[in-house]
Design a protein around this motif. Structure first.
Motif, PDB file in Angstrom:
ATOM      1  N   PHE A  21      -5.073   6.898   1.514  1.00  0.00           N
ATOM      2  CA  PHE A  21      -4.814   5.657   0.697  1.00  0.00           C
ATOM      3  C   PHE A  21      -4.748   6.316  -0.537  1.00  0.00           C
ATOM      4  O   PHE A  21      -5.510   6.986  -1.165  1.00  0.00           O
ATOM      5  CB  PHE A  21      -5.871   4.714   0.875  1.00  0.00           C
ATOM      6  CG  PHE A  21      -5.597   3.735   0.121  1.00  0.00           C
ATOM      7  CD1 PHE A  21      -6.853   3.492  -0.997  1.00  0.00           C
ATOM      8  CD2 PHE A  21      -4.801   2.519  -0.068  1.00  0.00           C
ATOM      9  CE1 PHE A  21      -6.666   2.616  -2.038  1.00  0.00           C
ATOM     10  CE2 PHE A  21      -4.619   1.552  -0.803  1.00  0.00           C
ATOM     11  CZ  PHE A  21      -5.440   1.588  -1.970  1.00  0.00           C
TER      12      PHE A  21
ATOM     13  N   TYR B 217       0.588   5.462   1.023  1.00  0.00           N
ATOM     14  CA  TYR B 217      -0.418   6.210   1.553  1.00  0.00           C
ATOM     15  C   TYR B 217       0.347   7.832   1.366  1.00  0.00           C
ATOM     16  O   TYR B 217       1.666   7.814   1.651  1.00  0.00           O
ATOM     17  CB  TYR B 217      -0.519   6.028   3.104  1.00  0.00           C
ATOM     18  CG  TYR B 217      -1.627   4.870   3.420  1.00  0.00           C
ATOM     19  CD1 TYR B 217      -1.197   3.589   3.233  1.00  0.00           C
ATOM     20  CD2 TYR B 217      -2.906   5.235   3.728  1.00  0.00           C
ATOM     21  CE1 TYR B 217      -2.360   2.933   3.670  1.00  0.00           C
ATOM     22  CE2 TYR B 217      -3.855   4.511   3.951  1.00  0.00           C
ATOM     23  CZ  TYR B 217      -3.534   3.044   3.864  1.00  0.00           C
ATOM     24  OH  TYR B 217      -4.469   2.229   4.270  1.00  0.00           O
TER      25      TYR B 217
ATOM     26  N   PHE C  12       4.414   0.049   8.360  1.00  0.00           N
ATOM     27  CA  PHE C  12       4.719   1.213   7.366  1.00  0.00           C
ATOM     28  C   PHE C  12       6.361   1.354   7.433  1.00  0.00           C
ATOM     29  O   PHE C  12       7.154   1.125   8.316  1.00  0.00           O
ATOM     30  CB  PHE C  12       4.127   2.361   8.126  1.00  0.00           C
ATOM     31  CG  PHE C  12       2.700   2.416   7.796  1.00  0.00           C
ATOM     32  CD1 PHE C  12       1.901   1.743   8.591  1.00  0.00           C
ATOM     33  CD2 PHE C  12       2.123   3.232   6.659  1.00  0.00           C
ATOM     34  CE1 PHE C  12       0.372   1.659   8.573  1.00  0.00           C
ATOM     35  CE2 PHE C  12       0.753   3.347   6.521  1.00  0.00           C
ATOM     36  CZ  PHE C  12      -0.223   2.522   7.237  1.00  0.00           C
ATOM     37  N   GLY C  13       6.865   2.206   6.175  1.00  0.00           N
ATOM     38  CA  GLY C  13       8.196   2.617   6.371  1.00  0.00           C
ATOM     39  C   GLY C  13       8.188   3.717   7.129  1.00  0.00           C
ATOM     40  O   GLY C  13       7.233   4.314   7.421  1.00  0.00           O
TER      41      GLY C  13
ATOM     42  N   GLY D 180      -1.564 -10.835   2.693  1.00  0.00           N
ATOM     43  CA  GLY D 180      -2.672  -9.977   1.571  1.00  0.00           C
ATOM     44  C   GLY D 180      -3.591  -9.175   2.325  1.00  0.00           C
ATOM     45  O   GLY D 180      -4.064  -8.270   1.525  1.00  0.00           O
ATOM     46  N   GLY D 181      -3.821  -9.376   3.403  1.00  0.00           N
ATOM     47  CA  GLY D 181      -4.947  -8.468   3.992  1.00  0.00           C
ATOM     48  C   GLY D 181      -4.410  -7.318   4.586  1.00  0.00           C
ATOM     49  O   GLY D 181      -3.317  -6.939   4.836  1.00  0.00           O
ATOM     50  N   SER D 182      -5.328  -6.439   5.007  1.00  0.00           N
ATOM     51  CA  SER D 182      -4.837  -4.944   5.513  1.00  0.00           C
ATOM     52  C   SER D 182      -4.910  -4.793   7.003  1.00  0.00           C
ATOM     53  O   SER D 182      -4.685  -3.932   7.594  1.00  0.00           O
ATOM     54  CB  SER D 182      -5.654  -3.907   4.781  1.00  0.00           C
ATOM     55  OG  SER D 182      -6.854  -3.942   5.427  1.00  0.00           O
ATOM     56  N   GLU D 183      -5.130  -6.167   7.511  1.00  0.00           N
ATOM     57  CA  GLU D 183      -5.444  -6.007   9.107  1.00  0.00           C
ATOM     58  C   GLU D 183      -4.060  -5.586   9.946  1.00  0.00           C
ATOM     59  O   GLU D 183      -4.171  -5.089  10.740  1.00  0.00           O
ATOM     60  CB  GLU D 183      -5.786  -7.240   9.574  1.00  0.00           C
ATOM     61  CG  GLU D 183      -7.289  -7.785   9.225  1.00  0.00           C
ATOM     62  CD  GLU D 183      -7.332  -8.259   7.723  1.00  0.00           C
ATOM     63  OE1 GLU D 183      -8.395  -8.092   7.346  1.00  0.00           O
ATOM     64  OE2 GLU D 183      -6.343  -9.068   7.408  1.00  0.00           O
ATOM     65  N   LYS D 184      -2.935  -6.068   9.360  1.00  0.00           N
ATOM     66  CA  LYS D 184      -1.684  -5.439   9.925  1.00  0.00           C
ATOM     67  C   LYS D 184      -0.748  -5.104   8.998  1.00  0.00           C
ATOM     68  O   LYS D 184      -0.176  -5.745   8.428  1.00  0.00           O
ATOM     69  CB  LYS D 184      -1.026  -6.715  10.751  1.00  0.00           C
ATOM     70  CG  LYS D 184      -0.161  -6.612  11.719  1.00  0.00           C
ATOM     71  CD  LYS D 184       0.416  -7.706  12.630  1.00  0.00           C
ATOM     72  CE  LYS D 184       1.399  -7.345  13.509  1.00  0.00           C
ATOM     73  NZ  LYS D 184       1.783  -8.589  14.484  1.00  0.00           N
ATOM     74  N   LEU D 185      -0.748  -3.623   9.161  1.00  0.00           N
ATOM     75  CA  LEU D 185      -0.036  -2.934   8.084  1.00  0.00           C
ATOM     76  C   LEU D 185       1.360  -2.826   8.745  1.00  0.00           C
ATOM     77  O   LEU D 185       1.472  -2.207   9.903  1.00  0.00           O
ATOM     78  CB  LEU D 185      -0.374  -1.792   7.537  1.00  0.00           C
ATOM     79  CG  LEU D 185      -1.792  -1.876   6.568  1.00  0.00           C
ATOM     80  CD1 LEU D 185      -2.199  -0.615   6.174  1.00  0.00           C
ATOM     81  CD2 LEU D 185      -1.263  -2.787   5.588  1.00  0.00           C
TER      82      LEU D 185
ATOM     83  N   TYR E  90      -2.810   0.195  -3.958  1.00  0.00           N
ATOM     84  CA  TYR E  90      -2.718  -1.027  -3.716  1.00  0.00           C
ATOM     85  C   TYR E  90      -2.097  -1.988  -4.706  1.00  0.00           C
ATOM     86  O   TYR E  90      -2.544  -1.871  -5.962  1.00  0.00           O
ATOM     87  CB  TYR E  90      -3.986  -1.664  -3.047  1.00  0.00           C
ATOM     88  CG  TYR E  90      -3.709  -3.163  -2.726  1.00  0.00           C
ATOM     89  CD1 TYR E  90      -4.454  -4.149  -3.608  1.00  0.00           C
ATOM     90  CD2 TYR E  90      -3.416  -3.636  -1.460  1.00  0.00           C
ATOM     91  CE1 TYR E  90      -4.395  -5.385  -3.519  1.00  0.00           C
ATOM     92  CE2 TYR E  90      -3.364  -4.967  -1.195  1.00  0.00           C
ATOM     93  CZ  TYR E  90      -3.775  -5.873  -2.161  1.00  0.00           C
ATOM     94  OH  TYR E  90      -3.857  -7.079  -2.007  1.00  0.00           O
TER      95      TYR E  90
ATOM     96  N   PHE F 274       1.026  -1.093   0.006  1.00  0.00           N
ATOM     97  CA  PHE F 274       0.044  -0.050  -0.198  1.00  0.00           C
ATOM     98  C   PHE F 274       0.899   1.454   0.132  1.00  0.00           C
ATOM     99  O   PHE F 274       1.963   1.188   0.537  1.00  0.00           O
ATOM    100  CB  PHE F 274      -0.863   0.015   1.216  1.00  0.00           C
ATOM    101  CG  PHE F 274      -1.865  -1.038   1.394  1.00  0.00           C
ATOM    102  CD1 PHE F 274      -1.322  -2.294   1.760  1.00  0.00           C
ATOM    103  CD2 PHE F 274      -3.082  -0.956   1.219  1.00  0.00           C
ATOM    104  CE1 PHE F 274      -2.229  -3.453   2.085  1.00  0.00           C
ATOM    105  CE2 PHE F 274      -4.057  -1.758   1.256  1.00  0.00           C
ATOM    106  CZ  PHE F 274      -3.603  -3.210   1.713  1.00  0.00           C
TER     107      PHE F 274
ATOM    108  N   PHE G 135       4.057   7.185   2.521  1.00  0.00           N
ATOM    109  CA  PHE G 135       4.343   6.002   3.309  1.00  0.00           C
ATOM    110  C   PHE G 135       4.160   4.847   2.609  1.00  0.00           C
ATOM    111  O   PHE G 135       3.062   4.650   1.740  1.00  0.00           O
ATOM    112  CB  PHE G 135       3.803   5.900   4.618  1.00  0.00           C
ATOM    113  CG  PHE G 135       4.183   7.157   5.670  1.00  0.00           C
ATOM    114  CD1 PHE G 135       3.451   8.349   5.463  1.00  0.00           C
ATOM    115  CD2 PHE G 135       5.060   6.895   6.447  1.00  0.00           C
ATOM    116  CE1 PHE G 135       3.816   9.420   6.338  1.00  0.00           C
ATOM    117  CE2 PHE G 135       5.414   7.921   7.329  1.00  0.00           C
ATOM    118  CZ  PHE G 135       4.780   9.235   7.172  1.00  0.00           C
TER     119      PHE G 135
END
Lengths: 116, 115
Positions: B47, B37, B105-106, B98-103, B50, B35, B91
């Protein structure tokens, strides 16, 4: 109504105060998140709730206490905070576990917290 | 564990030019999502785009496209025809399964578009 609303936008509090941050989402999502964003650091995931149940606590100190009364509301109760807790606190929501993987998290504008 | 690396602390681009923002990732999951952002000075994370790890084609979304090179584990964001309103922090994030539950980030990078 914006998708994810956070209040207050700014908060200044002393180390002995007790305050709460509020997050509300109008997207019909089932998962909600709290993140901490400190200067020059990546976003740190703090808590995850799925269908009102906490599924992730990323070793967050107990002076941060989350509450999720329903899938639309998320609170972060603060007490006895430290100066290093000053940061931008972001709330996010997503459809939740089992939904299409390309559904992103939607974020609120954040609460900028300053600890005196 | 997942990890995102964004090595460019800041970039400058002239209005109407294209710009590429670098992102490399590390994950052991066979299925993951990438992703991007945007965060203006107001604070909201917006957002942009993706890319799924099994997607055959590079993702595109208006002026945004993702240059996905799976073997190199890179997911660079390309912004075409830069606008002044593109000035912000950007970011990159990776999610497990594949899911967005636990992202994860950089650190982000700051883009400044000059008139």
């Amino acid at each position: 109504e914006t998708g994810v609303t956070q209040t207050p936008r700014h908060l200044v509090m002393g180390m002995t105060n007790k305050k709460s941050l509020k997050c509300e989402q109008h997207l019909g999502h089932n998962a909600m998140y709290w993140y901490k964003q400190s200067a020059k650091k990546p976003l740190e995931l703090m808590f995850v709730y799925n269908f009102k149940e906490q599924t992730e606590n990323n070793s967050v100190p107990s002076r941060f206490s989350p509450e999720c009364p329903n899938s639309s509301h998320l609170f972060l109760h603060l007490h006895t905070l430290q100066p290093e807790d000053s940061a931008l606190y972001l709330c996010a929501s997503s459809p939740g576990t089992g939904f299409d993987s390309n559904q992103p998290q939607h974020f609120g504008d954040g609460t900028r917290l300053s600890i005196l | 564990a997942q990890k995102i690396t964004q090595t460019q602390p800041g970039m400058f681009v002239q209005e109407k030019e294209a710009v590429t923002l670098d992102c490399t990732y590390d994950t052991s999951d066979p299925s993951y999502g990438l992703f991007w952002y945007k965060q203006p000075s107001s604070g909201e994370m917006i957002f942009l785009i993706y890319q799924g790890s099994y997607d055959q084609q590079n993702a595109t979304e208006g002026r945004y496209s993702l240059n996905f090179q799976k073997a190199r584990k890179s997911a660079n964001l390309v912004i075409s025809a830069s606008q002044l309103g593109d000035s912000a922090m950007y970011f990159c994030a990776v999610s497990a399964q594949g899911g967005s539950e636990k992202l994860v980030f950089g650190k982000g990078m700051k883009l400044t578009v000059n008139p």
